[in-house]
Write an enzyme that holds these catalytic residues in place. Structure first.
Site, PDB file in Angstrom:
ATOM      1  N   LYS A  80      40.991 -25.683 -27.149  1.00 12.43           N
ATOM      2  CA  LYS A  80      40.414 -25.284 -25.871  1.00 12.43           C
ATOM      3  C   LYS A  80      40.783 -23.835 -25.556  1.00 12.43           C
ATOM      4  O   LYS A  80      41.898 -23.382 -25.865  1.00 12.43           O
ATOM      5  CB  LYS A  80      40.953 -26.236 -24.798  1.00 12.43           C
ATOM      6  CG  LYS A  80      40.446 -26.042 -23.402  1.00 12.43           C
ATOM      7  CD  LYS A  80      41.098 -27.090 -22.518  1.00 12.43           C
ATOM      8  CE  LYS A  80      40.649 -27.008 -21.082  1.00 12.43           C
ATOM      9  NZ  LYS A  80      41.311 -28.059 -20.263  1.00 12.43           N
ATOM     10  N   SER A 155      38.135 -30.788 -18.034  1.00 12.52           N
ATOM     11  CA  SER A 155      37.926 -29.403 -18.423  1.00 12.52           C
ATOM     12  C   SER A 155      37.909 -29.181 -19.930  1.00 12.52           C
ATOM     13  O   SER A 155      37.596 -28.091 -20.390  1.00 12.52           O
ATOM     14  CB  SER A 155      39.014 -28.523 -17.793  1.00 12.52           C
ATOM     15  OG  SER A 155      40.305 -28.901 -18.228  1.00 12.52           O
ATOM     16  N   SER A 179      41.181 -34.215 -17.737  1.00 12.92           N
ATOM     17  CA  SER A 179      40.512 -33.248 -18.597  1.00 12.92           C
ATOM     18  C   SER A 179      40.572 -33.479 -20.095  1.00 12.92           C
ATOM     19  O   SER A 179      39.842 -32.850 -20.842  1.00 12.92           O
ATOM     20  CB  SER A 179      41.057 -31.850 -18.306  1.00 12.92           C
ATOM     21  OG  SER A 179      40.814 -31.488 -16.981  1.00 12.92           O
TER      22      SER A 179
END
Length: 469
Positions: A80, A155, A179
């Protein structure tokens, strides 16, 4: 051959490389080709590691030289874009950090590299890793590979979409309230939010506050999650939350001494849940029972007394807002997107409400501690409905209208309490979207989660784990 290679999980790829049935270069090139073919529609990958192919060539030379190979030797992985990667863009989904290149790897990245894995690319996220959809002003919106009109969540939505679409076999996400687990459920992959502090958050924004933040692995299989977790766990001398020295032996297939007791819970305590999600959780409970696990429907009074989502909101606004103010100081309005503007506009939590929320958080921890005196694990929904269309601010679930934050109702209790949670797919909605379930265990009991998840994986009714992009 590319499509076949990108369907293997990381464990299989490592074994094939070790046996010289595939070369690291073949594996890396297959994933690069898959990114080129697929990413324009999905927008999960936001930057490539320039040296990925060179690193694969070096890994191949080691194989041919007969060197001792690490567990993930030559296997690509993604991370990420909030997780620092040395020499590779880490822009946190914001124009404020455009062009930012860290000098050092996050601890989690460094440990995967030490295990032989090769960084392939960085994946999309919402601005500052801070929303349930992965969209921002800098790198745009990520789509769900099962249906491009749906979100892969946030996320860690770019990470989940990349793995689901075959662009990466293994990835790293972060989790503040949903997330890692929500995006995994929305795209049909597997993920683990470990016990708080088990994997250091060093090299991941924000440095403070981080008492609810976690970093964890995302993949196609339970065995990949177990392997990656075993390689990343443990203190690093920098993250003061990461203090536990309890070892983890990656014993996915290890049977416990006696029968495990698992409770399953849909409502009340999490907010309204869609009937298809409820049916999937019930099916998973019945499947566990069929494997010899003792399974009972339960209630947890602490979740009914203190709604965890409300507790989290009162605590975290007060704690997180200074980090947003520091990051955005002196910046133009057109550099800020949805969540930065929202967070900066929120009123501060009063001290009384903050203290009340702290006491409620303690009651939640105590409630789970009491529950785990009687049970080894808990089975719940991940979120109240399958992946939604992009940009929907509220939902009608069982006749009740709720705002989009309710998607976090089943996951945020684990961030408040620090309990570990694992997500895997166990169902499919009427319109073909994945439905996941969440397994929860007591603190430090990731081995229990992984054992139960491996049981469910072996009896899962889902057979098609790859979208036809």
């Amino acid at each position: 051959m590319t499509s076949e290679i990108t369907r293997f999980d990381a464990t299989a790829l490592a074994a094939l490389i070790r046996r010289r049935e595939l070369s690291p270069v073949e594996v890396m090139q297959a994933h690069l080709d898959r990114i080129e073919a697929t990413n324009p529609r999905v927008n999960a990958i936001v930057s490539l590691a320039d040296d990925a192919l060179d690193a694969a060539k070096a890994a191949e030379r080691e194989v041919m030289a007969g060197a001792d190979l690490a567990p993930l030797h030559g296997v690509p992985f993604t991370a990420k874009d909030s997780i620092d990667t040395a020499g590779v863009l880490t822009q946190r989904g914001s124009p404020i950090f455009k062009g930012r290149i860290p000098e050092a790897d996050a601890t989690s990245v460094a440990r995967l590299k030490d295990a032989g894995a090769i960084l392939l690319a960085k994946t999309n996220l919402p601005e500052f890793s801070y929303w349930i959809e992965s969209d921002n002003l800098l790198t745009g919106r990520t789509n769900n590979p099962w249906n491009l009109e749906r979100t892969p969540g946030g996320s860690s939505g770019g990470e989940s979409a990349a793995i689901a679409a075959g662009m990466s076999p293994l990835g790293l996400g972060t989790d503040l309230a949903i997330s890692i687990r929500g995006p995994a459920a929305q795209t049909g992959i597997t993920s683990l939010k470990p016990t708080h502090g088990r994997i250091p958050m060093t090299g991941i924004w924000p440095r403070a506050p981080r008492r609810f933040w976690h970093v964890g692995p995302m993949a196609h299989s339970v065995r990949d999650i177990a392997l990656a977790y075993s390689l990343m766990v443990g203190p690093d001398g920098s993250d003061a939350f990461a203090t536990s020295t309890i070892a983890f032996d990656n014993g996915v297939g290890t049977s416990p001494a006696g029968p495990l007791r698992v409770g399953w819970l849909v409502e009340p305590g999490f907010g309204p849940i869609d009937p298809e999600v409820t049916a999937t959780v019930r099916a998973a409970a019945e499947a566990l029972h069929g494997t010899g696990v003792i399974v009972e429907e339960v209630r947890i009074p602490a979740l009914e007394r203190d709604f965890a989502l409300d507790v989290f909101s009162r605590l975290h606004v007060m704690e997180m807002k200074p980090a947003f103010e520091e990051a955005t100081a002196g910046r133009r309005d057109d550099e800020l997107y949805l969540m930065a503007k929202t967070m900066l506009a929120l009123p501060d939590t009063s001290m009384k409400d903050f203290i009340d929320a702290e006491q409620a958080a303690d009651r939640l921890r105590d409630g789970f501690a009491e529950y785990f005196q009687r049970y080894d694990a808990l089975l719940t929904p991940v979120q109240p409905l399958p992946a939604q269309k992009h940009g929907i601010p509220e939902f009608s679930i069982n006749g009740q209208t709720v705002d989009a934050t309710y998607l976090m109702g089943s996951t945020v209790p684990l961030n408040i309490t620090g309990l570990p949670g694992l997500t895997l797919r166990f169902g499919t909605s009427h319109d073909g979207m994945p439905i996941g379930i969440q397994l929860v265990a007591k603190w430090q009991a990731e081995s229990t989660l992984l054992y139960l998840a491996s049981l469910l994986e072996s009896v899962s009714p889902v057979r098609d784990l790859h979208p036809s992009l």
